[in-house]
Design an enzyme around this catalytic site. Sequence first.
Site, PDB file in Angstrom:
ATOM      1  CB  SER A  85       5.433 -11.246  -6.850  1.00 36.02           C
ATOM      2  OG  SER A  85       5.427 -10.181  -7.750  1.00 36.02           O
ATOM      3  CG  HIS A  99       4.624  -6.359 -11.563  1.00 41.49           C
ATOM      4  ND1 HIS A  99       5.269  -7.355 -10.888  1.00 41.49           N
ATOM      5  CD2 HIS A  99       3.593  -5.979 -10.754  1.00 41.49           C
ATOM      6  CE1 HIS A  99       4.672  -7.576  -9.717  1.00 41.49           C
ATOM      7  NE2 HIS A  99       3.652  -6.752  -9.618  1.00 41.49           N
ATOM      8  NE  ARG A 119      -3.486 -10.288  -9.885  1.00 39.91           N
ATOM      9  CZ  ARG A 119      -2.780 -10.474  -8.774  1.00 39.91           C
ATOM     10  NH1 ARG A 119      -1.643 -11.120  -8.829  1.00 39.91           N
ATOM     11  NH2 ARG A 119      -3.210 -10.039  -7.622  1.00 39.91           N
ATOM     12  CE  LYS A 166       4.260  -9.395   1.659  1.00 38.78           C
ATOM     13  NZ  LYS A 166       3.189  -8.933   0.780  1.00 38.78           N
TER      14      LYS A 166
HETATM   15  O1  PNS Z   1       2.144  -5.197  -5.040  1.00 40.08           O
HETATM   16  P1  PNS Z   1       1.171  -5.060  -3.903  1.00 40.08           P
HETATM   17  O2  PNS Z   1       1.750  -5.667  -2.641  1.00 40.08           O
HETATM   18  O3  PNS Z   1      -0.190  -5.592  -4.235  1.00 40.08           O
HETATM   19  O4  PNS Z   1       1.014  -3.464  -3.644  1.00 40.08           O
HETATM   20  C1  PNS Z   1       0.156  -2.960  -2.633  1.00 40.08           C
HETATM   21  C2  PNS Z   1       0.517  -1.491  -2.326  1.00 40.08           C
HETATM   22  C3  PNS Z   1       1.980  -1.419  -1.893  1.00 40.08           C
HETATM   23  C4  PNS Z   1       0.317  -0.663  -3.568  1.00 40.08           C
HETATM   24  C5  PNS Z   1      -0.437  -1.008  -1.178  1.00 40.08           C
HETATM   25  O5  PNS Z   1      -0.284  -1.841  -0.084  1.00 40.08           O
HETATM   26  C6  PNS Z   1      -0.178   0.441  -0.783  1.00 40.08           C
HETATM   27  O6  PNS Z   1      -0.664   1.335  -1.429  1.00 40.08           O
HETATM   28  N1  PNS Z   1       0.651   0.669   0.284  1.00 40.08           N
HETATM   29  C7  PNS Z   1       1.087   1.979   0.708  1.00 40.08           C
HETATM   30  C8  PNS Z   1       0.533   2.389   2.060  1.00 40.08           C
HETATM   31  C9  PNS Z   1      -0.784   3.119   1.908  1.00 40.08           C
HETATM   32  O7  PNS Z   1      -0.894   4.150   1.283  1.00 40.08           O
HETATM   33  N2  PNS Z   1      -1.836   2.502   2.489  1.00 40.08           N
HETATM   34  C10 PNS Z   1      -3.186   3.009   2.428  1.00 40.08           C
HETATM   35  C11 PNS Z   1      -3.899   2.500   1.181  1.00 40.08           C
HETATM   36  S1  PNS Z   1      -5.524   3.158   1.066  1.00 40.08           S
END
Ligand code: PNS
Length: 155
Positions: free
Chosen positions: A123, A13, A86, A37
């Site tokens: 993570s 990150h 990644r 979560k």
């Molecule tokens: O670190 P992560 O868990 O891979 O991050 C994923 C995250 C939080 C970036 C993704 O789940 C997200 O964008 N969540 C926000 C809710 C949202 O906008 N959902 C629609 C996505 S198209």
Amino acid sequence: MCPGSYDPPTNGHLDILERAAAVFDEVVVAVLINKNKRGLFSVEERMEMLGEAVAHVPNVRIDSWYGLLVDFCRQNDIQAIVKGLRAVSDFDYELQMAQMNQQLTGVETLFMPTKPLNSFLSSSLVKEVATYGGDVAHLLPDNVHQRLRKRLAEN
Ligand code: PNS
């Protein structure tokens, strides 16, 4: 903006945040709240860890958000989301989210390849390895490693 769960932030990150900050005038790191979560760290703790880890980068600001990413972007006048990739396996879902977000509000997603050094890093894997006593010191910013050790000792 660089969104994520950051539970906890890793060197992967940090690398993306530093490189995004070298490209953009301002980078907003948003810790996304997921009510379904329960994390190892609270959202406040994650924000603190991120703040400490990027304290040397002046144009990075830390925030949090509950809801759609596109609404955070709209509210903060953000034009671009930066995501680290990644491996090809990340790409399928990231592409889908990028296209969804683009058609919702026009916000663009830019993908930044992680350094090969960090390509295996996540993570959740770090937490799993640390839970069973594996050494993860080299995978995390120092402040995060200290907090992780403390949290696992409490549990
Ligand atoms: O670190 P992560 O868990 O891979 O991050 C994923 C995250 C939080 C970036 C993704 O789940 C997200 O964008 N969540 C926000 C809710 C949202 O906008 N959902 C629609 C996505 S198209």
